[in-house]
Design a protein around this motif. Structure first.
Motif, PDB file in Angstrom:
ATOM      1  N   PRO A  80       0.825  -1.217   0.000  1.00 53.42           N
ATOM      2  CA  PRO A  80       0.000   0.000   0.000  1.00 53.42           C
ATOM      3  C   PRO A  80       0.856   1.261   0.000  1.00 53.42           C
ATOM      4  CG  PRO A  80      -0.904  -1.605   1.529  1.00 53.42           C
ATOM      5  CD  PRO A  80       0.413  -2.161   1.072  1.00 53.42           C
ATOM      6  N   ASN A  81       0.433   2.251  -0.774  1.00 52.07           N
ATOM      7  CA  ASN A  81       1.221   3.464  -0.971  1.00 52.07           C
ATOM      8  C   ASN A  81       1.484   4.224   0.324  1.00 52.07           C
ATOM      9  OD1 ASN A  81       1.223   6.667  -1.938  1.00 52.07           O
ATOM     10  ND2 ASN A  81       2.402   5.274  -3.239  1.00 52.07           N
ATOM     11  N   PHE A 149      15.676  -7.104  11.216  1.00 50.02           N
ATOM     12  CA  PHE A 149      15.464  -8.541  11.029  1.00 50.02           C
ATOM     13  C   PHE A 149      14.142  -8.882  11.704  1.00 50.02           C
ATOM     14  CE2 PHE A 149      19.847  -8.164  10.005  1.00 50.02           C
ATOM     15  CZ  PHE A 149      20.163  -9.252   9.202  1.00 50.02           C
ATOM     16  N   VAL A 150      13.204  -9.372  10.908  1.00 48.74           N
ATOM     17  CA  VAL A 150      11.825  -9.548  11.344  1.00 48.74           C
ATOM     18  C   VAL A 150      11.454 -11.025  11.381  1.00 48.74           C
ATOM     19  CG1 VAL A 150       9.412  -9.062  10.783  1.00 48.74           C
ATOM     20  CG2 VAL A 150      11.162  -7.297  10.419  1.00 48.74           C
ATOM     21  N   GLN A 151      10.882 -11.434  12.495  1.00 46.84           N
ATOM     22  CA  GLN A 151      10.381 -12.812  12.631  1.00 46.84           C
ATOM     23  C   GLN A 151       8.965 -12.765  13.170  1.00 46.84           C
ATOM     24  OE1 GLN A 151      12.973 -15.592  14.743  1.00 46.84           O
ATOM     25  NE2 GLN A 151      11.179 -16.622  15.599  1.00 46.84           N
ATOM     26  N   ASP A 152       8.053 -13.446  12.498  1.00 47.90           N
ATOM     27  CA  ASP A 152       6.646 -13.477  12.904  1.00 47.90           C
ATOM     28  C   ASP A 152       6.113 -12.067  13.136  1.00 47.90           C
ATOM     29  OD1 ASP A 152       6.626 -16.281  12.801  1.00 47.90           O
ATOM     30  OD2 ASP A 152       7.414 -16.423  14.836  1.00 47.90           O
ATOM     31  N   ASP A 153       6.405 -11.182  12.179  1.00 48.34           N
ATOM     32  CA  ASP A 153       5.903  -9.802  12.177  1.00 48.34           C
ATOM     33  C   ASP A 153       6.397  -8.972  13.361  1.00 48.34           C
ATOM     34  OD1 ASP A 153       4.476 -10.470   9.879  1.00 48.34           O
ATOM     35  OD2 ASP A 153       2.720 -11.088  11.022  1.00 48.34           O
ATOM     36  N   GLU A 154       7.560  -9.326  13.880  1.00 45.85           N
ATOM     37  CA  GLU A 154       8.140  -8.585  15.005  1.00 45.85           C
ATOM     38  C   GLU A 154       9.623  -8.329  14.741  1.00 45.85           C
ATOM     39  OE1 GLU A 154       9.101  -9.140  19.789  1.00 45.85           O
ATOM     40  OE2 GLU A 154       7.834 -10.595  18.741  1.00 45.85           O
ATOM     41  N   THR A 184       6.619   1.311  11.958  1.00 49.16           N
ATOM     42  CA  THR A 184       6.941  -0.108  11.753  1.00 49.16           C
ATOM     43  C   THR A 184       5.892  -1.016  12.375  1.00 49.16           C
ATOM     44  OG1 THR A 184       8.413  -0.075  13.704  1.00 49.16           O
ATOM     45  CG2 THR A 184       9.419   0.292  11.536  1.00 49.16           C
ATOM     46  N   ASN A 185       5.353  -0.630  13.516  1.00 46.01           N
ATOM     47  CA  ASN A 185       4.283  -1.428  14.132  1.00 46.01           C
ATOM     48  C   ASN A 185       3.052  -1.485  13.226  1.00 46.01           C
ATOM     49  OD1 ASN A 185       5.691  -2.122  16.431  1.00 46.01           O
ATOM     50  ND2 ASN A 185       4.844  -0.482  17.693  1.00 46.01           N
ATOM     51  N   ALA A 186       2.694  -0.335  12.658  1.00 44.97           N
ATOM     52  CA  ALA A 186       1.536  -0.293  11.760  1.00 44.97           C
ATOM     53  C   ALA A 186       1.786  -1.155  10.530  1.00 44.97           C
ATOM     54  CB  ALA A 186       1.246   1.153  11.353  1.00 44.97           C
ATOM     55  N   PHE A 187       2.974  -1.060   9.966  1.00 47.06           N
ATOM     56  CA  PHE A 187       3.310  -1.825   8.761  1.00 47.06           C
ATOM     57  C   PHE A 187       3.289  -3.326   9.030  1.00 47.06           C
ATOM     58  CE2 PHE A 187       6.618  -3.975   6.276  1.00 47.06           C
ATOM     59  CZ  PHE A 187       6.147  -3.752   4.991  1.00 47.06           C
ATOM     60  N   LEU A 188       3.949  -3.751  10.092  1.00 43.71           N
ATOM     61  CA  LEU A 188       4.087  -5.180  10.367  1.00 43.71           C
ATOM     62  C   LEU A 188       2.782  -5.825  10.819  1.00 43.71           C
ATOM     63  CD1 LEU A 188       7.565  -5.139  12.159  1.00 43.71           C
ATOM     64  CD2 LEU A 188       7.070  -5.893   9.827  1.00 43.71           C
ATOM     65  N   ASP A 190      -0.274  -4.802   9.595  1.00 37.96           N
ATOM     66  CA  ASP A 190      -1.308  -4.553   8.594  1.00 37.96           C
ATOM     67  C   ASP A 190      -1.611  -5.853   7.852  1.00 37.96           C
ATOM     68  OD1 ASP A 190      -2.827  -3.789   6.356  1.00 37.96           O
ATOM     69  OD2 ASP A 190      -1.879  -1.817   6.301  1.00 37.96           O
ATOM     70  N   PRO A 191      -2.856  -6.338   7.885  1.00 33.11           N
ATOM     71  CA  PRO A 191      -3.198  -7.597   7.210  1.00 33.11           C
ATOM     72  C   PRO A 191      -3.022  -7.543   5.696  1.00 33.11           C
ATOM     73  CG  PRO A 191      -5.175  -6.476   7.990  1.00 33.11           C
ATOM     74  CD  PRO A 191      -4.011  -5.761   8.598  1.00 33.11           C
ATOM     75  N   GLU A 192      -2.943  -6.331   5.126  1.00 32.29           N
ATOM     76  CA  GLU A 192      -2.729  -6.214   3.681  1.00 32.29           C
ATOM     77  C   GLU A 192      -1.273  -6.421   3.296  1.00 32.29           C
ATOM     78  OE1 GLU A 192      -4.532  -3.030   1.518  1.00 32.29           O
ATOM     79  OE2 GLU A 192      -5.991  -2.656   3.105  1.00 32.29           O
ATOM     80  N   VAL A 193      -0.388  -6.397   4.272  1.00 28.50           N
ATOM     81  CA  VAL A 193       1.038  -6.585   4.010  1.00 28.50           C
ATOM     82  C   VAL A 193       1.376  -8.060   4.242  1.00 28.50           C
ATOM     83  CG1 VAL A 193       3.388  -5.975   4.685  1.00 28.50           C
ATOM     84  CG2 VAL A 193       1.594  -4.220   4.667  1.00 28.50           C
TER      85      VAL A 193
END
Length: 242
Positions: A80-81, A149-154, A184-188, A190-193
């Motif tokens: 999403p933009n 470095f992200v694991q399980d959206d964290e 980053t919290n909003a991005f990770l 977001d169900p659309e991501v």
């Protein structure tokens, strides 16, 4: 005790050495250098992770029956933009017609990503596969860039690696730390991501626009910078599925 291994590229680097050192803290985990890009047959069943250059990791993962987690080739252009804060499209190199744009290979690094007045200005353009896909994005000015470095959206560990166009390797976020955490919290979350279970995400602060997504990279071939090697090792193992 059945010892497990992380297969490392034969090319010694600061990052691969950090991964190797991180295994020292594990009783049942070690690293192994694949000097000829081959894992000894008897040890292939014990490989739970690979780390190195793109072609190396793909080759060794195939030997050892590992599935390497990564985003889809078209992923960046589907974000999403509100998170990109710039126009990003994906198309074949032969179809690119825009000028003064940032151009980056979608898959392996067949040429250096950068700002090009025209596609023909890419070094070695005549020898490139014109049917390969590239990302084209509008040019923006990044204040700073951060690797996570992200694991399980964290986010498990993070490091700034660029500030004002210069290398700036530090765990400190030099710009709008509260805004970085909120973004980053909003991005990770977001169900659309759509993200795999383990991935590297780069974020940056665009001057005049705020925090934005830069790109995603596979864990098993990404630089560590000032990230915690032990945390990186954990995310690396999750990115390599048996």
């Amino acid at each position: 005790m059945n010892t497990k291994y992380i297969a490392l590229s034969p090319i010694y680097s600061t990052d691969s050495n950090l991964i190797s050192q991180a295994t020292y803290n594990k009783d049942d985990l070690r690293s192994i250098r694949c000097l000829k890009w081959d894992v000894p047959f008897d040890e292939r069943k014990n490989i739970i992770g690979v780390y190195g250059e793109d072609f190396f990791t793909t080759h060794v993962a195939g030997q050892c029956g590992l599935h390497l987690c990564n985003v889809d080739d078209h992923w960046l252009a589907t974000v999403p933009n509100q998170y990109l804060k710039r126009t990003v499209t994906r198309q074949k190199l032969k179809d690119v017609s825009v000028e003064d744009s940032f151009i980056k290979p979608v898959e392996a690094k067949y040429f250096k990503a950068g700002i090009y007045k025209t596609k023909e200005a890419i070094n070695g353009f005549n020898n490139l596969d014109k049917d390969q896909y590239v990302y084209i994005s509008t040019v923006v000015e990044w204040d700073c860039e951060v690797r996570t470095f992200v694991q399980d959206d964290e986010i498990k560990t993070q490091s700034t690696y660029l500030k004002d166009g210069q290398y700036y390797i530090d765990t400190h976020i030099p710009k709008d730390r509260d805004g970085f955490k909120k973004f980053t919290n909003a991005f990770l979350n977001d169900p659309e991501v759509k993200l795999p279970k383990a991935i590297v995400i780069d974020f940056g602060y665009i001057k005049g626009f705020g925090w934005a997504l830069i790109e995603a990279n596979p864990v098993y071939s990404s630089g560590i910078y000032a990230c915690d090697p032990l945390k990186v090792l954990e995310v690396l193992i999750k990115s390599c599925e048996n």
